[in-house]
Scaffold this motif. Structure first.
Motif, PDB file in Angstrom:
ATOM      1  N   PRO A  88      59.499   2.520  34.393  1.00 33.87           N
ATOM      2  CA  PRO A  88      59.070   1.343  33.624  1.00 33.87           C
ATOM      3  C   PRO A  88      60.238   0.375  33.455  1.00 33.87           C
ATOM      4  O   PRO A  88      61.381   0.804  33.272  1.00 33.87           O
ATOM      5  CB  PRO A  88      58.665   1.941  32.268  1.00 33.87           C
ATOM      6  CG  PRO A  88      58.404   3.380  32.522  1.00 33.87           C
ATOM      7  CD  PRO A  88      59.321   3.781  33.645  1.00 33.87           C
ATOM      8  N   VAL A  89      59.932  -0.916  33.522  1.00 33.07           N
ATOM      9  CA  VAL A  89      60.982  -1.941  33.469  1.00 33.07           C
ATOM     10  C   VAL A  89      60.756  -2.895  32.295  1.00 33.07           C
ATOM     11  O   VAL A  89      59.691  -3.501  32.165  1.00 33.07           O
ATOM     12  CB  VAL A  89      61.022  -2.754  34.786  1.00 33.07           C
ATOM     13  CG1 VAL A  89      62.077  -3.852  34.707  1.00 33.07           C
ATOM     14  CG2 VAL A  89      61.271  -1.837  35.972  1.00 33.07           C
ATOM     15  N   VAL A  90      61.771  -3.011  31.471  1.00 25.60           N
ATOM     16  CA  VAL A  90      61.770  -3.970  30.372  1.00 25.60           C
ATOM     17  C   VAL A  90      62.680  -5.127  30.779  1.00 25.60           C
ATOM     18  O   VAL A  90      63.782  -4.889  31.284  1.00 25.60           O
ATOM     19  CB  VAL A  90      62.303  -3.322  29.075  1.00 25.60           C
ATOM     20  CG1 VAL A  90      62.343  -4.341  27.941  1.00 25.60           C
ATOM     21  CG2 VAL A  90      61.487  -2.108  28.692  1.00 25.60           C
ATOM     22  N   ALA A  91      62.235  -6.353  30.567  1.00 24.18           N
ATOM     23  CA  ALA A  91      63.036  -7.512  30.951  1.00 24.18           C
ATOM     24  C   ALA A  91      63.187  -8.440  29.754  1.00 24.18           C
ATOM     25  O   ALA A  91      62.207  -8.860  29.158  1.00 24.18           O
ATOM     26  CB  ALA A  91      62.371  -8.249  32.107  1.00 24.18           C
ATOM     27  N   SER A  92      64.427  -8.735  29.396  1.00 28.65           N
ATOM     28  CA  SER A  92      64.676  -9.467  28.163  1.00 28.65           C
ATOM     29  C   SER A  92      65.763 -10.511  28.379  1.00 28.65           C
ATOM     30  O   SER A  92      66.882 -10.192  28.781  1.00 28.65           O
ATOM     31  CB  SER A  92      65.083  -8.442  27.099  1.00 28.65           C
ATOM     32  OG  SER A  92      65.563  -9.069  25.963  1.00 28.65           O
ATOM     33  N   MET A  93      65.421 -11.759  28.151  1.00 28.73           N
ATOM     34  CA  MET A  93      66.385 -12.838  28.381  1.00 28.73           C
ATOM     35  C   MET A  93      67.037 -13.296  27.084  1.00 28.73           C
ATOM     36  O   MET A  93      66.422 -13.241  26.024  1.00 28.73           O
ATOM     37  CB  MET A  93      65.694 -14.028  29.055  1.00 28.73           C
ATOM     38  CG  MET A  93      65.192 -13.680  30.446  1.00 28.73           C
ATOM     39  SD  MET A  93      64.422 -15.081  31.281  1.00 28.73           S
ATOM     40  CE  MET A  93      65.859 -16.078  31.713  1.00 28.73           C
ATOM     41  N   CYS A  94      68.290 -13.770  27.183  1.00 22.53           N
ATOM     42  CA  CYS A  94      68.976 -14.260  25.981  1.00 22.53           C
ATOM     43  C   CYS A  94      68.717 -15.753  25.852  1.00 22.53           C
ATOM     44  O   CYS A  94      69.632 -16.572  25.969  1.00 22.53           O
ATOM     45  CB  CYS A  94      70.460 -13.934  26.037  1.00 22.53           C
ATOM     46  SG  CYS A  94      71.282 -14.435  27.554  1.00 22.53           S
ATOM     47  N   ILE A  95      67.467 -16.083  25.654  1.00 22.23           N
ATOM     48  CA  ILE A  95      67.101 -17.498  25.545  1.00 22.23           C
ATOM     49  C   ILE A  95      66.407 -17.749  24.207  1.00 22.23           C
ATOM     50  O   ILE A  95      65.998 -16.806  23.526  1.00 22.23           O
ATOM     51  CB  ILE A  95      66.160 -17.935  26.692  1.00 22.23           C
ATOM     52  CG1 ILE A  95      64.870 -17.090  26.683  1.00 22.23           C
ATOM     53  CG2 ILE A  95      66.850 -17.832  28.031  1.00 22.23           C
ATOM     54  CD1 ILE A  95      63.813 -17.581  27.669  1.00 22.23           C
ATOM     55  N   GLY A  96      66.284 -19.010  23.859  1.00 17.81           N
ATOM     56  CA  GLY A  96      65.559 -19.380  22.649  1.00 17.81           C
ATOM     57  C   GLY A  96      64.317 -20.169  23.024  1.00 17.81           C
ATOM     58  O   GLY A  96      63.905 -20.175  24.191  1.00 17.81           O
ATOM     59  N   PRO A  97      63.749 -20.860  22.053  1.00 16.57           N
ATOM     60  CA  PRO A  97      62.529 -21.632  22.323  1.00 16.57           C
ATOM     61  C   PRO A  97      62.721 -22.711  23.385  1.00 16.57           C
ATOM     62  O   PRO A  97      61.766 -23.173  23.986  1.00 16.57           O
ATOM     63  CB  PRO A  97      62.207 -22.272  20.968  1.00 16.57           C
ATOM     64  CG  PRO A  97      62.992 -21.507  19.960  1.00 16.57           C
ATOM     65  CD  PRO A  97      64.169 -20.926  20.651  1.00 16.57           C
ATOM     66  N   GLU A  98      63.982 -23.099  23.633  1.00 13.89           N
ATOM     67  CA  GLU A  98      64.223 -24.157  24.640  1.00 13.89           C
ATOM     68  C   GLU A  98      64.247 -23.651  26.071  1.00 13.89           C
ATOM     69  O   GLU A  98      64.378 -24.429  27.016  1.00 13.89           O
ATOM     70  CB  GLU A  98      65.557 -24.855  24.345  1.00 13.89           C
ATOM     71  CG  GLU A  98      65.533 -25.747  23.133  1.00 13.89           C
ATOM     72  CD  GLU A  98      66.871 -26.460  22.955  1.00 13.89           C
ATOM     73  OE1 GLU A  98      67.324 -27.148  23.882  1.00 13.89           O
ATOM     74  OE2 GLU A  98      67.474 -26.298  21.875  1.00 13.89           O
TER      75      GLU A  98
ATOM     76  N   VAL B 270      57.408  -4.938  30.338  1.00 15.85           N
ATOM     77  CA  VAL B 270      57.638  -5.449  28.985  1.00 15.85           C
ATOM     78  C   VAL B 270      58.547  -6.661  29.142  1.00 15.85           C
ATOM     79  O   VAL B 270      59.545  -6.583  29.871  1.00 15.85           O
ATOM     80  CB  VAL B 270      58.351  -4.390  28.104  1.00 15.85           C
ATOM     81  CG1 VAL B 270      58.535  -4.891  26.685  1.00 15.85           C
ATOM     82  CG2 VAL B 270      57.601  -3.061  28.121  1.00 15.85           C
ATOM     83  N   VAL B 271      58.225  -7.782  28.510  1.00 18.16           N
ATOM     84  CA  VAL B 271      59.079  -8.965  28.645  1.00 18.16           C
ATOM     85  C   VAL B 271      59.410  -9.540  27.265  1.00 18.16           C
ATOM     86  O   VAL B 271      58.646  -9.358  26.314  1.00 18.16           O
ATOM     87  CB  VAL B 271      58.422 -10.078  29.508  1.00 18.16           C
ATOM     88  CG1 VAL B 271      58.011  -9.549  30.872  1.00 18.16           C
ATOM     89  CG2 VAL B 271      57.236 -10.709  28.806  1.00 18.16           C
ATOM     90  N   GLY B 272      60.524 -10.211  27.180  1.00 21.84           N
ATOM     91  CA  GLY B 272      60.868 -10.808  25.893  1.00 21.84           C
ATOM     92  C   GLY B 272      62.268 -11.364  25.842  1.00 21.84           C
ATOM     93  O   GLY B 272      62.820 -11.819  26.848  1.00 21.84           O
ATOM     94  N   ILE B 273      62.842 -11.279  24.641  1.00 15.55           N
ATOM     95  CA  ILE B 273      64.081 -11.997  24.344  1.00 15.55           C
ATOM     96  C   ILE B 273      65.042 -11.105  23.555  1.00 15.55           C
ATOM     97  O   ILE B 273      64.620 -10.398  22.638  1.00 15.55           O
ATOM     98  CB  ILE B 273      63.753 -13.260  23.502  1.00 15.55           C
ATOM     99  CG1 ILE B 273      62.901 -14.245  24.329  1.00 15.55           C
ATOM    100  CG2 ILE B 273      65.027 -13.923  22.998  1.00 15.55           C
ATOM    101  CD1 ILE B 273      62.459 -15.490  23.567  1.00 15.55           C
ATOM    102  N   ASN B 274      66.331 -11.161  23.931  1.00 13.95           N
ATOM    103  CA  ASN B 274      67.342 -10.498  23.096  1.00 13.95           C
ATOM    104  C   ASN B 274      68.561 -11.401  22.907  1.00 13.95           C
ATOM    105  O   ASN B 274      68.778 -12.345  23.659  1.00 13.95           O
ATOM    106  CB  ASN B 274      67.792  -9.161  23.707  1.00 13.95           C
ATOM    107  CG  ASN B 274      68.745  -9.340  24.883  1.00 13.95           C
ATOM    108  OD1 ASN B 274      68.387  -9.933  25.890  1.00 13.95           O
ATOM    109  ND2 ASN B 274      69.947  -8.823  24.745  1.00 13.95           N
ATOM    110  N   CYS B 275      69.347 -11.083  21.880  1.00 13.57           N
ATOM    111  CA  CYS B 275      70.635 -11.738  21.600  1.00 13.57           C
ATOM    112  C   CYS B 275      70.496 -13.252  21.367  1.00 13.57           C
ATOM    113  O   CYS B 275      69.399 -13.767  21.185  1.00 13.57           O
ATOM    114  CB  CYS B 275      71.621 -11.450  22.735  1.00 13.57           C
ATOM    115  SG  CYS B 275      73.353 -11.467  22.223  1.00 13.57           S
TER     116      CYS B 275
END
Ligand code: CBH
Ligand code: ZN
Length: 398
Positions: free
Chosen positions: A173-183, A205-210
């Motif tokens: 399983p792969v989780v992918a998380s970018m260090c981005i904000g609403p922009e 799983v996708v989303g945002i960290n940091c």
């Protein structure tokens, strides 16, 4: 012991709690160098890494992320960082996997192998060169039988897609998380589009960290969710935000704040902020809820406590403190006893105690991104002359 349930099964059933910030916590304790932020502590001070895993486990984390952040060979030898001369990428990643597994098996936690963005990509090098760096880490993760992979801390969707491609081939399983904000990402790709592209690349799983505080992060996740729904894509969402308030941060998040990294303390979120974060994340439909830089065990414990009903359990770390401050009833001073209870803490606006601090800062905004010469991977240490040039740029407003 019965085999552990896998990540995706757990996410389908309810909330999965992540861990907190390793490089930040271990830097403060004297085991990580601020700047390179590489995890050679797995080899040099395994006891410190093990203890931090234990604290997060006790606080309710369901995932032990192997401490493999920035542990690609190119990062380990970037700009005078000596780590690669002493230890290889393989040695650091192997030690990290062993430590995470050891502690995960003290409870019911899963082990994740982590990849992060590379200087190779920032240098404008090829897909093949960049993927070679990822592959070396994934090989170790597969060999050490981690439960899933997490590609985190990517600020460019393109590099993230390359990482996901390598991860997917492992069959895990792969989780992918970018260090981005609403922009959105640093090349102008919106947060929504980033979410869709991560899912299309094969992430489960996708989303945002940091980079941003819990509430700004959730704003970004809302955009991802809208775009994913519109595209008819069904994936789980992950949030692992900072534990620092960043209402004044711009596109590149806390890196651009003048307080990064040694003066961020006045911005630390309280545990009560984290109760609110956990609730808002859960209500938004986010099921992988954890933290990044600044998140300490007590923040994760607050997340676990807020979601205790949904999860049907409280973490071990709650035994000593009774979640909404019940222990305060035992305080010697009556005015402190009067503070026992949820209402008081939920409504408190804590003072900073810094009469000369403003509430907001003006972020740096150099507008430098992948491909720019100042971001090129370089093994030589930065010289005094180069530092002076950079200072001059600041004076001249770059
Ligand atoms: O150490 C950790 O907790 C990792 N899971 C994520 C670290 S995010 C690192 C932020 C600092 C990066 C930099 O300044 O380049
Ligand atoms: Zn972080």
């Amino acid at each position: 012991m019965a085999p552990k349930k896998g990540l995706l099964e757990r996410l389908d059933e309810g909330a999965v709690i992540g861990d907190g910030g390793f490089v930040f916590a271990l830097e403060k304790r004297g085991y990580v160098k601020a700047g390179p932020w590489t995890p050679e502590a797995t080899v040099e001070h395994p006891e410190a890494v093990r203890q931090l895993h234990r604290e997060f486990l006790r606080a309710g984390a369901d995932v032990m992320q192997a401490f493999t952040f920035y542990a690609s060979d190119d990062k380990l030898s970037n700009r005078g960082n000596e780590s690669s001369k002493k230890y290889t990428c393989a040695a650091i990643n192997e030690a990290a996997c062993r430590l995470a597994r050891e502690v995960a098996d003290e409870g019911d936690a899963l082990v994740a192998g982590g990849l992060s963005q590379t200087p190779t990509y920032l240098s404008g090098m090829s897909k093949q060169d960049t993927q070679k760096e990822f592959q070396k880490q994934v090989d170790v993760f597969v060999q050490h039988q981690v439960d899933f992979l997490i590609a985190e801390y990517f600020e460019h969707i393109e590099e993230m897609e390359w990482a996901i491609e390598v991860c997917v081939k492992s069959g895990l399983p792969v989780v992918a998380s970018m260090c981005i904000g609403p922009e959105g990402d640093l090349h102008g790709v919106s947060a929504g589009e980033c979410g869709v592209r991560m899912a299309k690349a094969g992430a489960h799983v996708v989303g945002i960290n940091c980079h941003f505080d819990p509430f700004v992060t959730l704003e970004g996740l809302k955009k991802m969710k809208v775009a994913l729904d519109a595209a008819g894509i069904k994936v789980h969402l992950i949030a692992q935000p900072l534990a620092f308030h960043t209402p004044d941060a711009q596109k590149q998040g806390f890196i651009d704040l003048p307080e990064f990294p040694f003066g961020l303390e006045p911005r630390i979120c309280t545990r009560w902020d984290m109760h609110r974060y956990a609730r808002e994340a859960y209500d938004l439909g986010v099921r992988y809820i954890g933290g990044c830089c600044g998140f300490e065990a007590y923040h994760i414990r607050a997340v676990a406590e807020e979601l205790a009903k949904e999860r049907g359990k409280l973490p071990e770390g709650s035994q000593k403190h009774e979640q909404w401050a019940g222990g305060l009833k035992m305080h010697t001073k009556p005015w402190v006893r009067a503070r026992a209870g949820r209402k008081y803490w939920e409504n408190l606006k804590p003072a900073s105690g810094r009469p000369f601090s403003s509430s907001m800062s003006k972020p740096d905004n150099w507008g430098v991104t992948a491909g720019d010469s100042s971001l090129k991977q370089k093994t030589a240490a930065t010289s005094e002359e180069e530092i002076n040039e950079l200072r001059q740029k600041v004076v001249n407003g770059h």
